[in-house]
Each structure stands twice: as C-alpha cells, then as structure tokens.
Write a protein that holds these residues in place. Structure first.
Motif, mmCIF file in Angstrom:
data_model
loop_
_atom_site.group_PDB
_atom_site.id
_atom_site.type_symbol
_atom_site.label_atom_id
_atom_site.label_comp_id
_atom_site.label_asym_id
_atom_site.label_seq_id
_atom_site.Cartn_x
_atom_site.Cartn_y
_atom_site.Cartn_z
ATOM 1 N N GLN A 33 0.630 -0.961 0.010
ATOM 2 C CA GLN A 33 -0.115 -0.158 0.098
ATOM 3 C C GLN A 33 1.104 1.367 0.263
ATOM 4 O OE1 GLN A 33 -2.569 0.466 3.715
ATOM 5 N NE2 GLN A 33 -3.901 1.934 2.622
ATOM 6 N N TYR A 34 1.819 1.352 0.810
ATOM 7 C CA TYR A 34 3.309 2.158 0.386
ATOM 8 C C TYR A 34 3.266 2.875 -0.336
ATOM 9 C CZ TYR A 34 7.400 4.685 1.232
ATOM 10 O OH TYR A 34 7.800 5.775 1.376
ATOM 11 N N GLU A 36 2.728 1.392 -2.858
ATOM 12 C CA GLU A 36 1.636 2.189 -4.171
ATOM 13 C C GLU A 36 1.584 3.744 -4.508
ATOM 14 O OE1 GLU A 36 1.113 0.738 -7.093
ATOM 15 O OE2 GLU A 36 1.436 -1.248 -6.378
ATOM 16 N N ARG A 37 1.828 4.431 -3.156
ATOM 17 C CA ARG A 37 1.368 5.266 -3.059
ATOM 18 C C ARG A 37 2.741 6.403 -3.287
ATOM 19 N NH1 ARG A 37 -2.606 7.264 0.899
ATOM 20 N NH2 ARG A 37 -4.360 6.208 0.917
ATOM 21 N N ALA A 40 2.412 6.556 -7.268
ATOM 22 C CA ALA A 40 1.604 7.683 -7.426
ATOM 23 C C ALA A 40 2.216 8.909 -7.555
ATOM 24 C CB ALA A 40 0.606 7.325 -6.391
ATOM 25 N N ARG A 41 3.281 9.503 -6.597
ATOM 26 C CA ARG A 41 3.802 10.675 -6.978
ATOM 27 C C ARG A 41 4.969 10.658 -6.874
ATOM 28 N NH1 ARG A 41 2.181 14.210 -4.945
ATOM 29 N NH2 ARG A 41 3.501 14.720 -4.603
ATOM 30 N N PRO A 363 -0.402 10.895 1.209
ATOM 31 C CA PRO A 363 -1.424 11.035 0.688
ATOM 32 C C PRO A 363 -2.128 10.426 -0.338
ATOM 33 C CG PRO A 363 -0.748 13.260 0.852
ATOM 34 C CD PRO A 363 -0.186 12.207 1.282
ATOM 35 N N ASP A 364 -3.499 10.268 -0.471
ATOM 36 C CA ASP A 364 -4.165 9.404 -2.337
ATOM 37 C C ASP A 364 -4.006 10.836 -3.284
ATOM 38 O OD1 ASP A 364 -4.342 6.982 -1.878
ATOM 39 O OD2 ASP A 364 -7.087 7.847 -0.636
ATOM 40 N N LYS A 365 -4.475 11.914 -2.700
ATOM 41 C CA LYS A 365 -3.564 12.884 -3.902
ATOM 42 C C LYS A 365 -2.907 14.086 -2.683
ATOM 43 C CE LYS A 365 -7.399 12.974 -6.716
ATOM 44 N NZ LYS A 365 -8.671 13.242 -7.508
ATOM 45 N N THR A 441 2.746 17.703 0.167
ATOM 46 C CA THR A 441 2.184 15.965 0.058
ATOM 47 C C THR A 441 2.413 15.437 1.231
ATOM 48 O OG1 THR A 441 5.136 16.314 0.006
ATOM 49 C CG2 THR A 441 3.287 16.663 -2.413
ATOM 50 N N TRP A 442 2.996 15.484 2.438
ATOM 51 C CA TRP A 442 2.985 14.424 3.694
ATOM 52 C C TRP A 442 2.032 15.641 4.886
ATOM 53 C CZ3 TRP A 442 6.374 12.372 0.381
ATOM 54 C CH2 TRP A 442 6.272 10.373 0.580
#
Length: 497
Positions: A33-34, A36-37, A40-41, A363-365, A441-442
């Motif tokens: 999960q981490y 894949e996030r 995305a970043r 975060p997702d976005k 972003t965080w």
C-alpha cells in the motif's frame, strides 16, 4: 539471459514469493500500500524485504523504460552505486586470506615512487576513508586508464594526514581496485566474478560479464528526461573508467544482492575472522555522526539497540539502499530510477513498517496551497525565508537564520557547512526564484515548484519539517525539472531506524 529464460525466472520468483507472503500477509499488504502510494507520487524502482529465511516482498514498481512500456520487475537490473564498495572491500580481504596482501600494507608496496605525504597510507586507511583523499578527482565518465588514474591520485594533495579523520572518498576505493588488478593480473570484474559472485551464485551482477536480456536494464529519469542506462554512458571495453571503477557503477538485481547477503552470512565468501572486519566500526562518519564506517559498510545501532549494517549509493538519477538488520534477520534492498525519490527515503519507511513503528502514508492526492497564503502558516513562513536565502546566496544570512528556520540538527558542523555551500551555489547560479506552486504531500512535507528569474530553469524543492512547533526545516532536497543543469542536492541525513 534470454528473454524466454527471464520470463520463466520471473514467474518462478512470483510463485515463491506468493507462498512466503501468505505467512506475512499483513506486513506485505502494508508495504505494498505504501509503495503504490509512492508510485503515485512519482517513485519508480524495486523492493525486496526478507525476514529470517522468508521473502515478504520482492516486487517492481513503476516503469523501467517508459518509451517502450517496460515495467520494473524483480529481475530488472539497476546500478547499485557505492554499494560496489563492499565488493571491493571483500575482494581485498579475500586477497588477505590468500596471503597476497595485508590491510596494514602501505601504498609503497604496490606503487613505485609514492610521494612522501602518501607514504604512510595503508589499505586500512583506504578501506575506512581515512587516507586523506578528496571525495573525487574527476568525472565518473571521463576516459582515464588505470595507470593515469593512479598517477593522478598520487599527485593529488591530501586534505589531511593519513588516519587523522574520516572523509568519504571514491578515490581510495578505485586505488584498491587498481591494487586488486595489479596483484592478480586479472581485471577487477573478473576477480570479483571468480571469487565472490560465483560462490554466491550471483549471475546478474557485474560490469560487462553478465548476459542481460534486451530491455532488462532500467532507464533513469529526471522528470520527463530519459537519462538512459549506465551502459549508455562512456565506458571502457571491460567496465567503467577509473573515476568510477571499484567505487561504484556495479549493476545488479534484487535477487543477486539478497544472494550476496546469504553468502556472506553463511561463510561461503570469507571466514568469520575476516568477515567481522567488514562490520567493525572503525571510524565515526563525521564528528557528530551516530554511525561508523567498517570496510565497505556503514555500521550503526538502531533505536531498539540492534545492529544495522548498511550502505547506499546513487548518482543523482539512480539510487540504491541495502539495509541489513543482522540481529533481527531483516534485509531491505531498494532501487530507484527517478531523480526526485531516492531509494533510502523509501527503504527507511519500509523499515518502520517492518518493525511496527509509526510511519506516514502518502496521501492519495497532495493538498495545493495558494501561494498568497503560503507565508501565513508556520511551515510556509520557513519556506518563504528559505527562498529568500537562496536568492541571496549569502552564508552570513544562513548563520542568522539557522536557529529561527532550521532544525537543531543543522547546527552540526558538517551539515551546516553543506547547507551553506548549497545556498551559496544555488544563489550564485540561479539568483531570485519565482514561486509557481506549493503542495502539501505529507503531514510535514511541502513540495514547492519555483523558476529561476536569471536562467529560466525550473526547480522542485522538497522540504521536510519538524513534527513539533516551531516546525522548522528538518530536511531539504532540490531537483531540477528538465533541461538538466545542476546535480541533485540531498541535504537530509538518514535517521536512525
């Protein structure tokens, strides 16, 4: 390796890994999960996590070759950068085991006409970065032969007397590579292949000897700019030129580095008496450092009181991190092929997940912060001050701003000096910066896009803050948006895991 064989090997790895993951489902899901996030970043690379004798994660993330649509897989080949140094150090100890040298031997035994200032340098000094050589004396891809490199190194002024202190130096490790070749009559890579890689069953590690499949080597990227592979750069017929050889540039895979770990621990490579020297904390890595350097490895103690033996490497494009928690049987290997996300930033969070510690999930976005409101928050005020410092390029202004805008860790002599040099370099080159975009972003990280008013170049500032008031700057990284002009600056040190 042929493409068909590579596909079969990848499929077999997938089956073995799925069996192992069944025993560590919770951990593997959290890590995935981490990761894949992170993709995305903008992260791209590969990750291996093992605990005991079981693999928890062994997976590629993102793209190895965007133009051809080739994803990163567990068998993708990356450059491991300065992780190469542990192979050089082990080769030196192998030669000691064979009775060909001793780490207490001085340079005069191997090179004629050593100048007086370098007569006291021993192999131990080279192995521990205490010889006094500067970090580098030329560009990685400059066409320089072994003899030319040795002559250049021997006439290069030392920064300090041998053994006086620590100064990380690629020069010393390339000299060790030259000694390996001179003593054995074989090329550096051939000696490693015969005495280290074959016993460890490593078939995918080397400079030129492995037969990699078409498309197996990862491309590196700065933003949208394709840097290519390391083999696309100028190399000699038998490997990199000597500003890089034996200190970096080695190519490998997740699986091969894990085999290397297993072979070291099993005693297949060195007897225990010599293997222990690799992890001996000989010298502190800087006056205020919590870590020590052994032979080709960094050695530290975790917050749990256990041993961490590690090393990372990178060239501003590619990055690699190799973490071995020896007392807990945990191994983390991470590769990256994007300039904005170094592998060690990823692997440190993965370590926190493995050991059940608190970590931040991206975060997702990202949250876009209006520029007109940027200075209204505590973190934003520090960013505005930072941009002003970069525009001035004034080290005196940095001294005044340290306690107000930068965390206490920047008071350490080495880190403060790096910050001042960075501010001066950016200021003299770029001048004032125009802020274009700011994103959270965080919880404690801002990414700020800026454009140089002087050169027109675009930059991304990644700024980390303390997690308690006054939320001062705790870490800073600056990367360019193509076209490429300046190297990536990494000013955030590794936190103790």
């Amino acid at each position: 390796m042929k493409r068909k064989d590579l596909a079969i090997a990848t499929a077999l790895l997938s089956v073995l890994l799925s069996c192992a993951q069944d025993r560590h489902t919770g951990l593997s899901q959290k890590i995935d999960q981490y990761m894949e996030r992170m993709v995305a970043r903008g992260f791209s690379g590969a990750l291996l996590v093992a605990k005991g004798s079981q693999l928890i994660v062994m997976k590629g993330y993102g793209m190895s070759d965007r133009a051809r649509g080739i994803p990163v897989t567990p068998t993708t080949v990356f450059t491991v950068g300065s992780i190469t140094k542990q192979f050089t150090a082990t080769a030196v100890l192998k030669l000691q085991e064979m009775g060909r040298l001793n780490v207490r031997d001085s340079l005069g035994r191997f090179f004629p006409e050593v100048p007086p200032d370098k007569a006291g340098i021993t192999l131990h000094h080279l192995l521990t970065h205490t010889a006094g050589f500067p970090g580098a004396i030329g560009d990685d891809f400059e066409a320089v032969s072994r003899d030319e490199f040795v002559a250049l190194a021997l006439r290069t002024p030392l920064l300090f007397a041998p053994g006086e202190r620590y100064e990380y130096s690629n020069v010393g490790y390339s000299l060790l590579g030259a000694i390996i070749e001179q003593l054995t009559g074989a090329s550096y890579e051939h000696f490693l292949h015969q005495y280290l890689f074959v016993p460890a069953e490593m078939t995918q590690t080397g400079y030129t000897l492995p037969t990699w499949a078409e498309g197996q080597l990862a491309h590196g990227y700065r933003g949208s700019l394709d840097w290519g592979t390391l083999r696309d750069r100028p190399w000699a017929s038998d490997g990199p030129y000597w500003h890089l050889r034996a200190n970096g540039g080695m190519l490998s895979t997740l699986g091969d580095l894990y085999k290397w770990h297993l072979a070291l621990e099993s005693g297949r490579i060195l007897p225990d008496s010599l293997r222990r020297l690799l992890y001996q904390p000989f010298v502190r890595e800087g006056p205020d450092a919590d870590s020590f350097y052994g032979y080709g490895w960094s050695v530290s103690t975790t917050r749990r009181g256990t041993r961490l033996v590690s090393h990372n490497g990178g060239n501003g494009i590619f990055s690699a991190d190799f973490m071995r928690f020896l007392d807990e049987g945990v191994v983390i290997i991470c590769f990256g092929n994007t300039a904005g996300w170094p592998a060690w930033q990823v692997s440190e969070t993965v370590a926190r997940i493995i050991f059940g510690e608190e970590y931040e999930l991206p975060p997702d976005k990202p949250e876009v912060i209006p520029l007109e409101r940027l200075g209204n928050s505590p973190t934003g005020a520090h960013v505005v001050a930072l941009v002003a410092l970069l525009a001035q390029g004034d080290t005196a202004a940095v001294r005044e701003a340290l306690g107000l805008h930068f965390a206490d860790s920047y008071r350490q002599e080495e880190r403060r000096a790096r910050l001042m040099a960075f501010v001066q370099r950016v200021g003299s080159r770029q001048g004032p910066l125009t802020l274009v975009k700011a994103e959270k972003t965080w919880p404690f990280t801002l990414e700020v896009t800026a454009k140089s008013q002087r050169t027109g170049e675009w930059w991304l500032l990644t700024i980390q803050f303390e997690k308690k008031p006054p939320y001062r700057i705790a870490g800073l990284r600056m990367t360019d948006v193509p076209p490429l002009e300046l190297p990536q600056e990494e000013l955030a040190p590794r936190a103790a895991p």
